[in-house]
Design a protein around this motif. Structure first.
Motif: not given
Length: 523
Positions: A164-185
Motif C-alpha cells: 500500500x505504501x509503495x502504491x502511494x509513492x511512500x517507502x514500502x518499508x515504512x508501511x511494513x514498519x507501521x503495521x509491524x509496530x501495531x501487530x507485534x509492538x
C-alpha cells in the motif's frame, strides 16, 4: 541509494543484537525448557528441603492456605511421596490448567471468522477505506486489532501495508514498519477481548493462588487499560513512522528490490455485501447481550448484588468471545459462499484447533511446571524473600513497576512466546508483588507492556523471519541489524510512553485496569 538503516558491523547496536541472538540461540525450545525446569525443580526441592529452607508465612491466621505452624517449608519432590504425587496428578495438572479450555473455546469462534474470510476482508476494508492522511494511523490501529485473530496480522496486514505504501509513492518499508509496530509492538492492546486475554489470566490466576487459593482472575481484568492503550499506541506508532522512520528511510526507488505492487486484494462488492451482513449480525448480538445486562432485569448480572462485578457474564466472557466471532463469521461465509453447510463450519473449527497443536503440547509441560513449583513451595518462599527485599528498599510504586516492565521486556528478548514467558515468571512475580500490596490484575497489565514492546527487536519472535522475508522483497541483502535498527525507535518510545500511561492510569488517576479489577491487594 545509500542504505541509511544499515548498522555498522562493529557498532554497539550490532554487538548488542549479536549478543541477544547468541543468548537466544542457547535457549532450548520452550517445550524443552519447561521439561528441563520440571526436572530442576524436582532435584532442587530435594536439596532445599534437606537444608530446611523456610520462611515465616506472612498471611494472617485463619486465611485459607496458611501454614499450620506459621512457617512455609520447601517440600521435597525428590522422594517417594513426591513421585507418587507427580504420577497421580500428571493428567489432572494438564486438564485443569486454567488457560487451556478458555483458549480452545475462544479459538472455535475465531476459526469460523478467519476461515470464512471475514477477518481478512474486515482488515482490508478498514485499511482501504481510510483517508490518505490517516493511512499510517489506520495501519497501526488495524495491526493492534488483528491480534484478536492469531497470526492474521503477520500473514495478511504486514505485506499489504508494504504494498500500500509503495502504491502511494511512500517507502514500502515504512508501511511494513507501521503495521509491524501495531501487530507485534502493540500485541497486548486491543479494543476487543481476544485469545491472549484468557491465556494470560489463567496463568495469573494459578500464580495468585499460591498466596490466596480462592483468588480468581477473569479474561476481562485488563480490558479498560488495553482499550485505551490501543489509541495511545496507534498515535505513538503513527508519530514514530512519519517523524522518525520514514524520513530516515528517504525516498524509495524500485531498483532497490523486487518492489512487488501486485493485487493488494481490495474488497470486492460481494465481500462488501457480506461484511454488511456480518456487521448487522454483530450489532444484533450486541443488543441481545445488552438486554441481559440491564440493571434490575438482566439475567446475566450478579444474582446476589445485581451488579456487573462477579456476574455470570464476566465469568462466561470466553463464551461471548467465541459467539461474537463465530456467528458473524458464519453469516459472512454464508453470504459469500465460503460456508455452505455445517461441514464447512466444523472444518473451520477443526482447522483452528489443529493450529494449536504446538500450544497444547506446550501447555502440558507448562502445567506440570506450574504444579511442581506450587507443590514445592518455591514460589511462596521466593515471593516472601523478594517481598522482604522490596520492602527494605522502600522503592516507590511507579518505579517498582517500571523496573518490572523492563525485566519482562528483557526476558522477552530471549523467550518470544508470551504464554511461555508468563508461565515461567508469573509464579515468582505475581506472589511477590501481591505480598507488597498489589493486585494480580495490575501486575498482569504491567507484564503485558514488557511482553509487547520488545517483540519488534528480537530475532526470537516466531514471525521475525517472515518479516525479514517481506522486507527483503523491497531492499536486497537486508540484514537483521537493518530491520532491528528500523524498529528500535518503536520499542524504546512504546516502552516509555506505555509505561507512563500505566503509571498515570493506575497511580495518577487511580483507575481500575479492567471491570472489577482491584489495584491493591490486602490479605
Amino acid at each position: 541509494m545509500t542504505d541509511t538503516t544499515t548498522v555498522k558491523p562493529n557498532s554497539p547496536i550490532t554487538r548488542f543484537l549479536n549478543t541477544v541472538e547468541w543468548l537466544g540461540n542457547l535457549l532450548p525450545h520452550p517445550i524443552t525448557l519447561f521439561a528441563i525446569l520440571c526436572a530442576l525443580i524436582i532435584v532442587a526441592s530435594g536439596i532445599a528441603a534437606g537444608f530446611n529452607l523456610s520462611v515465616i508465612d506472612p498471611r494472617p491466621e485463619g486465611v485459607s492456605g496458611r501454614a499450620a505452624d506459621g512457617v512455609i517449608h520447601v517440600v521435597s519432590l525428590f522422594s517417594a511421596e513426591g513421585l507418587q504425587r507427580i504420577i497421580s496428578n500428571l493428567v489432572s495438572n494438564f486438564t485443569s490448567f486454567a488457560p487451556l479450555g478458555t483458549v480452545l473455546v475462544a479459538m472455535l469462534g475465531v476459526g469460523i471468522a478467519e476461515n470464512s474470510g471475514l477477518l481478512s476482508a474486515a482488515m482490508r476494508a478498514l485499511v482501504f477505506s481510510a483517508p490518505k492522511k490517516l493511512i499510517t494511523f489506520t495501519l497501526v490501529f488495524a495491526g493492534i486489532i488483528s491480534n484478536s485473530a492469531s497470526e492474521l496480522g503477520y500473514v495478511v496486514l504486514i505485506p499489504l501495508a508494504a504494498m500500500l505504501f509503495h502504491s502511494l509513492g511512500r517507502h514500502p518499508l515504512a508501511g511494513l514498519a507501521a503495521a509491524f509496530a501495531g501487530v507485534s509492538g502493540g500485541y497486548s492492546a486491543n479494543l476487543l477481548l481476544g485469545t491472549v486475554d484468557p491465556l494470560l489470566s489463567g496463568i495469573t490466576q494459578n500464580a495468585a493462588q499460591i498466596i490466596d487459593p480462592s483468588y480468581t482472575v477473569g479474561p476481562e481484568v485488563n480490558w479498560y487499560f488495553m482499550a485505551i492503550s490501543t489509541f495511545v499506541i496507534s498515535l505513538l506508532g503513527t508519530w514514530i513512522t512519519t517523524r522518525i522512520v520514514e524520513p530516515k528511510l528517504g525516498k524509495y526507488r524500485d531498483s532497490d528490490g523486487d518492489a512487488p505492487k501486485g493485487d493488494m486484494g481490495k474488497v470486492t462488492p460481494q465481500e462488501k455485501r457480506a461484511l454488511k451482513g456480518a456487521g448487522i449480525t454483530f450489532l444484533l448480538l450486541s443488543m441481545l447481550v445488552a438486554l441481559t445486562l440491564i440493571p434490575g432485569y438482566g439475567i446475566l448480572l450478579n444474582p446476589q448484588t445485581g451488579g456487573f462485578a462477579g456476574s455470570p457474564f464476566l465469568h462466561g466472557i470466553v463464551v461471548f468471545i467465541m459467539l461474537f466471532f463465530a456467528i458473524p463469521g458464519y453469516v459472512y461465509g454464508r453470504m459469500l459462499g465460503t460456508m455452505r453447510s455445517d461441514r464447512d463450519v466444523i472444518a473451520a473449527m477443526s482447522k483452528s484447533i489443529s493450529m494449536l497443536s504446538m500450544y497444547i503440547v506446550l501447555v502440558f509441560f507448562a502445567a506440570q511446571f506450574v504444579s511442581l513449583f506450587n507443590w514445592s513451595n518455591f514460589g511462596t518462599v521466593i515471593a516472601v524473600k523478594g517481598a522482604s527485599l522490596l520492602s527494605a528498599i522502600d522503592i516507590s510504586a511507579p518505579l517498582l513497576f517500571f523496573c518490572f516492565i523492563l525485566i519482562c521486556g528483557f526476558i522477552n528478548l530471549m523467550i518470544g512466546s508470551s504464554s511461555a514467558q508468563w508461565a515461567v515468571t508469573a509464579p515468582i512475580f505475581v506472589p511477590m508483588l501481591m505480598l507488597v500490596g498489589f493486585a494480580p490484575e495490575v501486575i498482569q497489565a504491567a507484564y503485558r507492556i514488557g511482553d509487547s514492546v520488545t517483540n519488534l527487536i528480537t530475532p526470537m519472535m516466531s514471525y521475525f523471519g517472515l518479516i525479514m522475508a517481506v522486507a527483503a522483497r523491497y531492499q536486497r541483502n537486508l540484514g537483521i541489524g537493518t530491520l532491528v535498527a528500523m524498529m528500535l525507535p518503536y520499542s524504546v518510545i512504546f516502552m516509555i510512553g506505555w509505561s507512563l500511561l500505566f503509571v498515570i492510569w493506575v497511580f495518577g488517576f487511580g483507575l481500575p485496569v479492567g471491570p472489577g479489577a482491584a489495584t491493591y491487594y490486602t490479605m
